[in-house]
Design a protein around this motif. Sequence first.
Motif, PDB file in Angstrom:
ATOM      1  N   ALA A  60       0.857  -1.260  -0.066  1.00 16.23           N
ATOM      2  CA  ALA A  60      -0.217   0.015   0.033  1.00 16.23           C
ATOM      3  C   ALA A  60       0.800   1.557  -0.046  1.00 16.23           C
ATOM      4  N   SER A  61       1.864   1.149   0.621  1.00 16.29           N
ATOM      5  CA  SER A  61       2.834   2.448   0.760  1.00 16.29           C
ATOM      6  C   SER A  61       3.626   2.542  -0.445  1.00 16.29           C
ATOM      7  N   LEU A  62       3.975   1.622  -1.034  1.00 20.55           N
ATOM      8  CA  LEU A  62       4.659   1.585  -2.277  1.00 20.55           C
ATOM      9  C   LEU A  62       3.788   2.217  -3.511  1.00 20.55           C
ATOM     10  N   LYS A  63       2.481   1.958  -3.465  1.00 24.30           N
ATOM     11  CA  LYS A  63       1.692   2.264  -4.446  1.00 24.30           C
ATOM     12  C   LYS A  63       1.481   3.756  -4.329  1.00 24.30           C
ATOM     13  N   ARG A  64       1.448   4.151  -2.894  1.00 25.42           N
ATOM     14  CA  ARG A  64       1.404   5.607  -2.651  1.00 25.42           C
ATOM     15  C   ARG A  64       2.738   6.427  -3.181  1.00 25.42           C
ATOM     16  N   VAL A  65       3.558   5.877  -2.924  1.00 26.39           N
ATOM     17  CA  VAL A  65       4.988   6.504  -3.281  1.00 26.39           C
ATOM     18  C   VAL A  65       4.939   6.494  -4.737  1.00 26.39           C
ATOM     19  N   PHE A 160      10.804   7.162  12.502  1.00 25.63           N
ATOM     20  CA  PHE A 160       9.584   7.824  12.806  1.00 25.63           C
ATOM     21  C   PHE A 160       8.361   7.616  11.811  1.00 25.63           C
ATOM     22  N   ASN A 161       7.311   7.234  12.420  1.00 28.42           N
ATOM     23  CA  ASN A 161       6.036   6.884  11.569  1.00 28.42           C
ATOM     24  C   ASN A 161       5.305   8.152  10.813  1.00 28.42           C
ATOM     25  N   PRO A 162       5.142   8.109   9.547  1.00 27.87           N
ATOM     26  CA  PRO A 162       5.334   6.940   8.743  1.00 27.87           C
ATOM     27  C   PRO A 162       6.865   6.904   8.122  1.00 27.87           C
ATOM     28  N   PRO A 164       8.417   5.609   5.745  1.00 26.04           N
ATOM     29  CA  PRO A 164       8.689   6.006   4.171  1.00 26.04           C
ATOM     30  C   PRO A 164       8.841   7.621   4.056  1.00 26.04           C
ATOM     31  N   GLN A 165       8.208   8.375   4.800  1.00 20.88           N
ATOM     32  CA  GLN A 165       7.941   9.616   4.641  1.00 20.88           C
ATOM     33  C   GLN A 165       8.912  10.767   5.479  1.00 20.88           C
ATOM     34  N   MET A 166       9.140  10.102   6.793  1.00 22.41           N
ATOM     35  CA  MET A 166       9.941  10.742   7.727  1.00 22.41           C
ATOM     36  C   MET A 166      11.248  10.747   7.293  1.00 22.41           C
ATOM     37  N   ASP A 251      -3.464  10.654  18.111  1.00 13.16           N
ATOM     38  CA  ASP A 251      -4.294   9.707  17.278  1.00 13.16           C
ATOM     39  C   ASP A 251      -3.561   9.105  16.451  1.00 13.16           C
ATOM     40  N   PHE A 252      -2.732   9.650  15.387  1.00 11.70           N
ATOM     41  CA  PHE A 252      -1.713   8.993  14.600  1.00 11.70           C
ATOM     42  C   PHE A 252      -0.654   8.165  15.173  1.00 11.70           C
ATOM     43  N   VAL A 253      -0.007   8.573  16.265  1.00 15.06           N
ATOM     44  CA  VAL A 253       0.812   7.679  17.085  1.00 15.06           C
ATOM     45  C   VAL A 253       0.258   6.597  17.622  1.00 15.06           C
ATOM     46  N   GLY A 292      -7.062   5.663  18.797  1.00 13.96           N
ATOM     47  CA  GLY A 292      -6.634   6.609  17.855  1.00 13.96           C
ATOM     48  C   GLY A 292      -7.034   6.200  16.363  1.00 13.96           C
ATOM     49  N   LYS A 293      -6.231   6.412  15.489  1.00 12.93           N
ATOM     50  CA  LYS A 293      -6.671   6.241  14.052  1.00 12.93           C
ATOM     51  C   LYS A 293      -6.775   4.748  13.826  1.00 12.93           C
ATOM     52  N   LYS A 294      -5.867   3.831  14.643  1.00 11.37           N
ATOM     53  CA  LYS A 294      -5.814   2.540  14.027  1.00 11.37           C
ATOM     54  C   LYS A 294      -7.108   1.726  14.808  1.00 11.37           C
TER      55      LYS A 294
HETATM   56  N1  3HC Z   1       3.975   5.058   3.387  1.00 18.98           N
HETATM   57  C1  3HC Z   1       2.907   4.976   4.622  1.00 18.98           C
HETATM   58  N2  3HC Z   1       2.074   5.905   5.012  1.00 18.98           N
HETATM   59  C2  3HC Z   1       1.967   7.153   4.255  1.00 18.98           C
HETATM   60  C3  3HC Z   1       2.809   7.410   3.329  1.00 18.98           C
HETATM   61  C4  3HC Z   1       3.846   6.210   2.914  1.00 18.98           C
HETATM   62  N3  3HC Z   1       4.573   6.644   2.083  1.00 18.98           N
HETATM   63  N4  3HC Z   1       2.652   8.850   2.948  1.00 18.98           N
HETATM   64  C5  3HC Z   1       1.600   9.067   3.758  1.00 18.98           C
HETATM   65  N5  3HC Z   1       1.295   8.198   4.746  1.00 18.98           N
HETATM   66  C6  3HC Z   1       0.145   8.337   5.584  1.00 18.98           C
HETATM   67  C7  3HC Z   1      -0.152   9.074   6.584  1.00 18.98           C
HETATM   68  O1  3HC Z   1      -0.405   8.239   7.711  1.00 18.98           O
HETATM   69  C8  3HC Z   1      -1.908   9.430   6.427  1.00 18.98           C
HETATM   70  O2  3HC Z   1      -2.483   8.217   6.145  1.00 18.98           O
HETATM   71  P1  3HC Z   1      -4.062   8.149   5.623  1.00 18.98           P
HETATM   72  O3  3HC Z   1      -3.860   8.734   4.216  1.00 18.98           O
HETATM   73  O4  3HC Z   1      -4.566   6.923   5.341  1.00 18.98           O
HETATM   74  O5  3HC Z   1      -5.182   9.104   6.411  1.00 18.98           O
HETATM   75  C9  3HC Z   1      -1.694  10.033   5.102  1.00 18.98           C
HETATM   76  O6  3HC Z   1      -0.667   9.175   4.687  1.00 18.98           O
HETATM   77  C10 3HC Z   1      -1.207  11.284   4.890  1.00 18.98           C
HETATM   78  O7  3HC Z   1      -0.848  11.290   3.777  1.00 18.98           O
HETATM   79  P2  3HC Z   1      -0.892  12.776   2.991  1.00 18.98           P
HETATM   80  O8  3HC Z   1      -0.482  12.395   1.561  1.00 18.98           O
HETATM   81  O9  3HC Z   1      -2.385  13.303   3.142  1.00 18.98           O
HETATM   82  O10 3HC Z   1       0.005  13.873   3.557  1.00 18.98           O
HETATM   83  P3  3HC Z   1       1.603  14.129   3.417  1.00 18.98           P
HETATM   84  O11 3HC Z   1       2.330  12.793   2.640  1.00 18.98           O
HETATM   85  O12 3HC Z   1       1.742  15.292   2.781  1.00 18.98           O
HETATM   86  O13 3HC Z   1       2.169  14.089   4.744  1.00 18.98           O
HETATM   87  C11 3HC Z   1       2.791  13.350   6.695  1.00 18.98           C
HETATM   88  C12 3HC Z   1       2.033  13.168   5.962  1.00 18.98           C
HETATM   89  C13 3HC Z   1       4.301  13.291   6.448  1.00 18.98           C
HETATM   90  C14 3HC Z   1       2.473  11.964   7.851  1.00 18.98           C
HETATM   91  C15 3HC Z   1       2.762  14.667   7.753  1.00 18.98           C
HETATM   92  O14 3HC Z   1       1.319  14.913   8.254  1.00 18.98           O
HETATM   93  C16 3HC Z   1       3.740  14.658   8.948  1.00 18.98           C
HETATM   94  O15 3HC Z   1       4.783  14.824   8.943  1.00 18.98           O
HETATM   95  N6  3HC Z   1       2.900  14.443  10.314  1.00 18.98           N
HETATM   96  C17 3HC Z   1       3.671  14.623  11.296  1.00 18.98           C
HETATM   97  C18 3HC Z   1       4.332  12.916  11.635  1.00 18.98           C
HETATM   98  C19 3HC Z   1       5.005  12.773  12.757  1.00 18.98           C
HETATM   99  O16 3HC Z   1       5.122  13.649  13.606  1.00 18.98           O
HETATM  100  N7  3HC Z   1       5.451  11.521  13.116  1.00 18.98           N
HETATM  101  C20 3HC Z   1       6.373  11.333  14.155  1.00 18.98           C
HETATM  102  C21 3HC Z   1       5.333  10.594  15.006  1.00 18.98           C
HETATM  103  S1  3HC Z   1       6.513  10.352  16.644  1.00 18.98           S
HETATM  104  C22 3HC Z   1       7.115   8.789  16.254  1.00 18.98           C
HETATM  105  O17 3HC Z   1       7.043   8.123  15.357  1.00 18.98           O
HETATM  106  C23 3HC Z   1       8.118   8.222  17.280  1.00 18.98           C
HETATM  107  C24 3HC Z   1       7.702   7.189  17.937  1.00 18.98           C
HETATM  108  O18 3HC Z   1       8.336   6.366  18.739  1.00 18.98           O
HETATM  109  C25 3HC Z   1       6.216   7.340  18.836  1.00 18.98           C
END
Ligand code: 3HC
Length: 302
Positions: A60-65, A160-162, A164-166, A251-253, A292-294
């Motif tokens: 799912a993630s690769l499709k998105r990327v 960090f979550n997600p 592939p993005q962070m 909610d996301f975390v 949260g979200k999950k």
């Molecule tokens: N793979 C998987 N999931 C992805 C993804 C990818 N390549 N790209 C995006 N996502 C997910 C998001 O979870 C969310 O899911 P949804 O569409 O199913 O609701 C959605 O995709 C949001 O994506 P968008 O395309 O709408 O938004 P962006 O891609 O522009 O940005 C984001 C998404 C990068 C998550 C941005 O909102 C962000 O930076 N948020 C803050 C995230 C953050 O702070 N993370 C760190 C949390 S702390 C942590 O991880 C530490 C742990 O130890 C607790």
Amino acid sequence: HHNCFSTSAPTQNAINNITVFGSGLMGAGITQVAAQNGYKVTMVDLDEQYLQKGHDIINASLKRVGKKLYIDDEAKQKELIDSTFANITTSTDSSKSVEAADLVVEAIVENLETKQKLFSTLDKAAPGHTIFTSNTSSLPISDIAQATTRPEKFAGLHFFNPVPQMKLVEVVRTDKTSQETFDTLVEITKKLKKEPVACKDTPGFIVNRLLVPYLLEAMRLVERGEANPQDVDTAMKLGAGMPMGPFELGDFVGLDTLKFIVDGWRKGGKIDANLVEPVKILDELVAAGHLGKKSGKGFKSY
Ligand code: 3HC
């Protein structure tokens, strides 16, 4: 100097094979990013059902990327998926899966005994040069490393979550992590096209040490009736440039994850008690199963 002996052991710094333990959101994400960047990755979990879930997360993630990278080119999108999966194998055999590993990244359940037990097994099965890392966000790296006979080759590698993005990876060194191990992990992080930062083995490392107290304070602010969650989220997005507001991010975390981190810190006693005081709305939501979200509901509904 080119080494032409095909049987020679890899040098300390040559990382080709990565074994990732855990096929949940973090493990799958780490597997994906490593495979996308040319590493041979083995993803390991307890049974085939979990591995299938991990496979689905990656797909799912690769499709998105792919859609973002190659907007109208379906062939290229498919090629990204195929070439990434070509680098991934899966296994349910922990010992066998590390026999050719140069690097292990552990992203299993956040339980010290479970992690120690795994690493004790891996310590016996993996070659001497293999570097061990944990993606833990709540447990001391040195406590996990204790289960092995290679503390100098043990470090934290915190994604960090997600994944592939962070862009960030915290490379966490204990008092015993060698400079060579640390340098190798910094190099790998860069090869994964991520930005490494160095941190000592302290609660929360850098990001969570700052982020978690902030998230809790947002909840306390709402508990005191000073603002509602929507306005707090809007305020922090538009007034402080955060991509997500604190309630959205909680909610996301995962609220259970947050609570687990805070409860652990409180027991650990290394962090100012005021910062980790229990928050009623957080405890209530978790007790009600609103994680949260999950789980479909947390501070907001999904
Ligand atoms: N793979 C998987 N999931 C992805 C993804 C990818 N390549 N790209 C995006 N996502 C997910 C998001 O979870 C969310 O899911 P949804 O569409 O199913 O609701 C959605 O995709 C949001 O994506 P968008 O395309 O709408 O938004 P962006 O891609 O522009 O940005 C984001 C998404 C990068 C998550 C941005 O909102 C962000 O930076 N948020 C803050 C995230 C953050 O702070 N993370 C760190 C949390 S702390 C942590 O991880 C530490 C742990 O130890 C607790």
